[in-house]
Design an enzyme around this catalytic site. Structure first.
Site: not given
Length: 309
Positions: A159, A253, A276
């Site tokens: 990120r 990303r 995630h």
């Protein structure tokens, strides 16, 4: 105006989200704003400060009024759903401690919205984007910096906030880099030689001396580099290249994940690389891949073509 009791309850809930659920500061700030705005609206709407007893008496009609007023302020369905989720979480927590029935709030239906699929760049477009931000920079070291940042986004799936949180002590980058992501959860990310080399080249060109705990990436005036500056660099490059507005830092990303999936990477591995919490989030990329397959099918399969007349 929020009552002292409501303000205190909100702060205690935020502290619990931070301590027990590991919510990031960005998440905490969003929660504070969303629930604070909700309580302020209810104070004006009901004509009384939202003390704990007033909070417990809110009705379905009150909730509908808040949602209507929020939408009237040009807040989209997706953003309203996020705000409602924060309000429900706060109410659920408060009801457990104060012993009131939160049904009126918890039964409020979230507005429907179409979930947007990520829009990755094609592999050649991602590469050209990285090259272009370097050539567009007004100074060589800034070009090397932007190249290093985008290479980390595309080559490691970081990120933008994660890339910008790296410190001088993180470089030279190791083969496996420990990244602290959302919810303060750590993950190990492999670092490609091209990403390591890009960071080394940036540091060699950087006209500043950095201490070990200083942010690795610096702005033109010497302060920490902001995500906004990276976004501007990409906006200039995509305009030059004729790429859509979806070609953002986050798209790099997305491209990392989609290109890994297209090359045969399995979802579990990609989930770990991206950080995630849920596999369902990573499964979004299968929808991207499927949409591309269906598009090719519709364009090329003889049975999919309309008959000639």
């Amino acid at each position: 105006m929020i009552s002292p009791a409501a303000r205190d309850a909100l702060q205690r809930w935020l502290d619990s989200q931070r301590a027990l659920k590991g919510a990031s500061e960005n998440t905490i700030n969003a929660y504070s704003s969303d629930v604070g705005d909700f309580l302020a609206f209810m104070t004006a709407h009901t004509g009384e400060p939202q003390g704990l007893s007033a909070i417990a008496r809110l009705s379905v009609r009150d909730m509908r009024s808040w949602m209507a007023a929020t939408r009237a302020n040009d807040v989209g369905a997706r953003s309203l759903a996020r705000k409602l989720s924060a309000v429900k979480s706060f109410y659920r927590w408060l009801a457990e401690r104060e012993g009131f029935d939160p049904t009126a709030v918890l039964s409020t239906r979230s507005p429907k919205f179409t979930k947007k699929l990520p829009r990755p760049l094609a592999p050649d477009a991602a590469s050209v984007m990285i090259e272009t931000v370097e050539t567009n920079a007004r100074e060589d070291w800034i070009g090397a910096r932007d190249t290093a940042v985008l290479t980390l986004l595309y080559g490691c799936g970081l990120r933008i906030s994660e890339a910008l949180s790296l410190t001088r002590a993180d470089a030279p980058l190791p083969e496996m880099l420990r990244i602290r992501g959302k919810g303060d959860k750590d993950r190990m990310v492999p670092v490609l030689p091209v990403a390591r080399d890009a960071v080394d080249r940036y540091l060699a060109a950087l006209p500043l001396e950095l201490r070990p705990h200083d942010p690795l990436f610096r702005g033109a005036r010497g302060g920490p580099l902001s995500a906004r500056m990276v976004q501007r660099a990409m906006a200039s490059a995509r305009a030059q290249l004729g790429l859509p507005a979806s070609a953002t830092p986050h798209a790099m990303r997305h491209s990392f994940a989609t290109h890994l999936l297209n090359a045969g990477g399995d979802l579990r591995t990609i989930q770990e690389l991206l950080g995630h919490a849920s596999l369902s989030t990573t499964q979004t990329y299968t929808a991207v891949d499927l949409s591309r397959i269906l598009e090719v099918y519709d364009q090329t399969h003889p049975k999919a073509k309309a008959p000639e007349t």
